[in-house]
Design a protein around this motif. Structure first.
Motif, PDB file in Angstrom:
ATOM      1  N   LYS A 185     -18.589  29.877 -13.168  1.00 54.94           N
ATOM      2  CA  LYS A 185     -19.272  31.153 -12.961  1.00 54.94           C
ATOM      3  C   LYS A 185     -19.271  32.016 -14.216  1.00 54.94           C
ATOM      4  O   LYS A 185     -19.798  33.131 -14.210  1.00 54.94           O
ATOM      5  CB  LYS A 185     -18.600  31.924 -11.816  1.00 54.94           C
ATOM      6  N   GLY A 202     -12.662  31.273  -4.847  1.00 50.87           N
ATOM      7  CA  GLY A 202     -12.999  30.286  -3.827  1.00 50.87           C
ATOM      8  C   GLY A 202     -14.222  29.451  -4.132  1.00 50.87           C
ATOM      9  O   GLY A 202     -14.230  28.239  -3.895  1.00 50.87           O
ATOM     10  N   ASP A 203     -15.281  30.061  -4.672  1.00 51.84           N
ATOM     11  CA  ASP A 203     -16.517  29.333  -4.943  1.00 51.84           C
ATOM     12  C   ASP A 203     -16.681  28.981  -6.413  1.00 51.84           C
ATOM     13  O   ASP A 203     -17.782  28.692  -6.869  1.00 51.84           O
ATOM     14  CB  ASP A 203     -17.715  30.164  -4.492  1.00 51.84           C
ATOM     15  N   ASP A 204     -15.578  29.001  -7.165  1.00 54.60           N
ATOM     16  CA  ASP A 204     -15.630  28.739  -8.608  1.00 54.60           C
ATOM     17  C   ASP A 204     -14.748  27.544  -8.946  1.00 54.60           C
ATOM     18  O   ASP A 204     -13.920  27.105  -8.142  1.00 54.60           O
ATOM     19  CB  ASP A 204     -15.162  29.969  -9.382  1.00 54.60           C
TER      20      ASP A 204
END
Length: 307
Positions: free
Chosen positions: A83, A103-105
């Motif tokens: 990110k 969490g999304d990285d």
């Protein structure tokens, strides 16, 4: 005789002082004489009285060099997430399994450096950005977005992040399949806006950067077509659009790599294993710049990346 001489001098001095005390006029005359003597000794035109310093423009100095000299030289590990969050871990860390991300990285780049190192960033807008290692946030949190340090568009991605070494050469290429070789020393940026190196025409974007190591180039497209050709067919420039590296009917360039022909081509699979093939085994993929290429050898990763 000496004592009598000194006595006469002291008596004469005493008489002069007594006469001076009796006359206010003589006192002011004495003061005036002493002021004249001071002016004669310390006047603006005398060696002791003239100005020693002058007024002029302040000399130029390298602020970056001063900041670098003030920074403490310590080993760090630069970590960049997918990110675009960057941070510096203390010491040289090789095991990234304990490094936490949002969490999304996930991890995108990591490499050893020092607090005095210059960090080079190549973005999909074709610009290079330079960041001081001493200014990187610490590794306790998730770091900070690279966009806080530079003027980067929101939709711009990071193509490559590495320490500045100096003296190397880079192969830079766009998704459209154009590229050229640029000297590393020509890529350093001094402003937040970065330095434009690879010229792009929308919607094209920078896609790959490879350190020049050898005499042969390998490129692969989104269509899984791979091409191998001599490095000498690519010009060296300081800035520009470059030349066509590979022709694509669908999609664009996915990755590029340079290597020594005598050593053969290597790549990493999804499990981290290294595959190696000789130029003789790659005879079917060898050609000239701007050709279409053909499907890669068996075992080449589905990510269409050399690793």
């Amino acid at each position: 005789m000496e004592i009598k001489k000194e006595d006469r001098e002291l008596r004469a001095e005493r008489k002069t002082l007594q006469d001076l005390l009796k006359s206010e006029k003589d006192q002011w005359n004495k003061i005036a004489d002493e002021i004249k003597a001071v002016r004669t000794t310390f006047g603006p035109k005398t060696p002791l009285g003239k100005r020693r310093s002058t007024f002029a423009e302040a000399p130029e100095h390298d602020e970056a060099a001063i900041e670098e000299a003030m920074a403490v030289r310590e080993p760090i590990t630069v970590v960049v997430s997918q990110k675009g969050w960057i941070r510096a871990l203390r010491g040289h860390v090789t095991d990234m399994s304990g490094v936490a991300f949002k969490g999304d990285d996930a991890l995108s780049f990591s490499f050893p450096a020092e607090t005095t190192s210059k960090i080079q960033i190549f973005a999909s807008n074709g610009r290079f950005y330079t960041l001081d290692g001493s200014k990187l946030p610490g590794g306790r949190g998730h770091g900070e977005p690279v966009r806080l340090f530079f003027d980067i568009e929101q939709d711009t991605e990071l193509v490559a992040v590495m320490p500045f070494v100096g003296g190397r050469k880079f192969l830079v290429a766009s998704h459209g399949g154009n590229g050229f070789i640029v000297a590393e020393d020509e890529t350093q940026a001094n402003t937040r806006k970065g330095k434009q190196v690879l010229n792009l025409k929308a919607p094209d974007r920078a896609r790959a950067l490879a350190v020049v190591e050898g005499d042969t180039v390998a490129t692969i497209g989104d269509n899984r077509k791979m091409l191998i050709f001599p490095l000498e067919q690519i010009p060296e420039m300081a800035r520009g659009r470059g030349v066509r590296l590979q022709r694509f009917k669908d999609g664009g360039l996915s990755d590029a790599k340079t290597f020594k022909g005598a050593d053969g081509l290597t790549w990493l699979d999804s499990a981290g294993r290294t595959f190696s093939t000789t130029l003789k085994e790659l005879a079917d993929w060898r050609g000239e710049r701007a050709q279409a290429g053909r499907l890669p050898p068996k075992g080449f990763p589905r990510t269409n990346k050399f690793g």
